[in-house]
Design a protein around this motif. Structure first.
Motif, short mmCIF file in Angstrom:
data_model
loop_
_atom_site.label_atom_id
_atom_site.label_comp_id
_atom_site.label_asym_id
_atom_site.label_seq_id
_atom_site.Cartn_x
_atom_site.Cartn_y
_atom_site.Cartn_z
N ALA A 1 -15.77 103.51 33.16
CA ALA A 1 -15.12 103.71 34.45
C ALA A 1 -15.20 105.17 34.87
O ALA A 1 -15.45 105.50 36.02
N LEU A 2 -15.01 106.05 33.86
CA LEU A 2 -15.08 107.48 34.15
C LEU A 2 -16.49 107.88 34.58
O LEU A 2 -16.68 108.62 35.54
N ILE A 3 -17.47 107.38 33.82
CA ILE A 3 -18.86 107.67 34.17
C ILE A 3 -19.16 107.13 35.56
O ILE A 3 -19.76 107.78 36.39
N GLY A 4 -18.68 105.91 35.80
CA GLY A 4 -18.92 105.27 37.10
C GLY A 4 -18.32 106.09 38.23
O GLY A 4 -18.94 106.30 39.26
N ALA B 1 -20.35 109.26 38.90
CA ALA B 1 -21.68 109.11 39.50
C ALA B 1 -21.52 108.94 41.01
O ALA B 1 -20.73 108.14 41.47
N CYS B 2 -22.26 109.74 41.77
CA CYS B 2 -22.06 109.64 43.21
C CYS B 2 -23.24 108.99 43.93
O CYS B 2 -23.23 108.84 45.13
N ARG B 3 -24.25 108.56 43.16
CA ARG B 3 -25.31 107.86 43.89
C ARG B 3 -24.83 106.46 44.26
O ARG B 3 -23.96 105.89 43.62
N ALA B 4 -25.43 105.90 45.29
CA ALA B 4 -24.99 104.60 45.78
C ALA B 4 -25.31 103.53 44.73
O ALA B 4 -26.38 103.55 44.13
N PRO B 5 -24.37 102.62 44.46
CA PRO B 5 -24.64 101.56 43.48
C PRO B 5 -25.75 100.63 43.97
O PRO B 5 -25.74 100.20 45.13
N HIS C 1 -25.82 95.24 34.38
CA HIS C 1 -24.98 95.84 33.35
C HIS C 1 -25.77 96.81 32.48
O HIS C 1 -25.49 96.94 31.27
N ASP C 2 -26.78 97.46 33.06
CA ASP C 2 -27.59 98.38 32.25
C ASP C 2 -27.83 99.71 32.94
O ASP C 2 -28.77 100.42 32.59
N VAL D 1 -22.75 101.59 38.95
CA VAL D 1 -22.72 100.40 39.79
C VAL D 1 -21.26 99.96 39.92
O VAL D 1 -20.60 99.70 38.92
N ALA D 2 -20.75 99.88 41.14
CA ALA D 2 -19.33 99.61 41.36
C ALA D 2 -18.93 98.28 40.72
O ALA D 2 -19.57 97.25 40.96
#
Ligand SMILES: [Zn+2]
Length: 317
Positions: free
Chosen positions: A9-12, A15-19, A242-243, A247-248
């Motif tokens: 969740a923290l990594i997600g 990350a600011c690129r669009a999912p 999931h890899d 990705v939101a």
């Protein structure tokens, strides 16, 4: 299994690129489906054995783990797998310092008919969380389900010999940090560059939405046609993803189970598994909550993927 959910969740969040959109495999004609299928009743019986209270939750280096291993060794022998050079059992230290309790992976070989030097690794972990505060964590889904499917597919390939060699790996000490699969990769029964791909099953026994995920294709795009072919024929809804981080609403499972050490060592992987459920890592992960039709659908999907992998000619790296 699994899941550094908080970390993911923290990594997600960071990350600011669009999912990117996750994908669902499209239905395909069942023309190439094999005529003989895995036996759902036998797989469910295997889950019931491994997830029985007498196995005491199969925690690494416990009497329950040894009991589960004795049963699995009998199965490997009855199926007719060959032991690798060191025998069916691969012992390893759990601690990085080398002393203390040891885990034991179980490894068996089905020699390939026409391309024996090319190897596919089919794996699942047989350990789980053991007994905690007087509760037995039976781990029916995590990961007796994956082990049951691996045994059944080993039987299938003994009856229908593959072109490539299949190495069956039942890992120990996954729950303490994929220690068994790390030991396997560190001391592999054949050189890692002979392993065309690794297929890992961890939690393949149930999902309310009948959704099965295949992870790995974002890292190994040459495996996309394999996952799509298997997913398109599946009775389940198969989704690829999931890899990747970022990705939101979708955790990255790249390092979440025993495929992780193979990936790090440069072996392409496909991981099959379902989303967490209310009984995940709880004493209620019992055989009664396995969905027999889902388990069978997962086994058939993995079988289809292995059949495609077996016939591929081009390198997957
Ligand atoms: Zn697991």
């Amino acid at each position: 299994m699994r899941r550094a959910a908080l970390l993911a969740a923290l990594i997600g969040a960071a990350a600011c690129r669009a999912p990117a959109a996750e994908r669902t495999a499209e239905p395909a004609a069942p023309s190439a489906a094999p005529t003989s299928r895995p036996d759902g009743t036998r797989m469910l019986a295997a889950v019931a054995v491994l997830a029985h209270d007498s196995m005491e939750g199969r925690a690494t280096a416990t009497p329950g783990s040894a009991r589960a291993r004795r049963w699995l060794l009998t199965e490997l022998g009855e199926i007719g797998l060959e032991p690798p050079a060191g025998g069916f059992e691969q012992a390893f230290a759990i601690s990085a310092r080398g002393g203390g309790p040891r885990g034991v992976n179980l490894v068996g070989v089905i020699r390939g008919r026409t391309r024996p030097e090319r190897v596919l690794v089919l794996g699942a972990h047989y350990d789980h969380l053991g007994i905690r505060r007087d509760s037995v964590y039976n781990g029916a889904d995590d990961d007796a389900s994956g082990v049951a499917v691996v045994l059944e597919l080993a039987r299938w390939f003994r009856a229908h010999p593959p072109a490539s060699t299949i190495i069956v790996a039942l890992f120990d000490a996954e729950e303490v940090g994929v220690v068994g699969s790390e030991a396997f990769v560190r001391s592999p029964p054949v050189p890692l560059d002979r392993m065309a791909a690794m297929v890992n099953l961890d939690m393949v026994g149930r999902n309310a939405a009948n959704e099965l995920w295949i992870a790995g294709t974002a890292h190994w795009p040459k495996l996309v046609p394999v996952a799509e072919a298997a997913g398109g024929r599946s009775a389940l809804t198969v989704r690829l993803g999931h890899d990747r981080p970022g990705v939101a609403g979708v955790d990255d499972w790249t390092d979440a189970s025993d495929h992780g050490p193979f990936h790090k060592a440069g072996v392409p992987f496909l991981y099959f598994g379902e989303e967490d459920h209310a009984d995940y890592h709880r004493p209620t992960d019992d055989v009664e909550r396995i969905q027999p039709a889902f388990l069978l659908g997962a086994a058939e999907t993995v079988l289809d993927a292995l059949l495609v992998l077996d016939t591929l000619q081009a390198p997957l790296r």
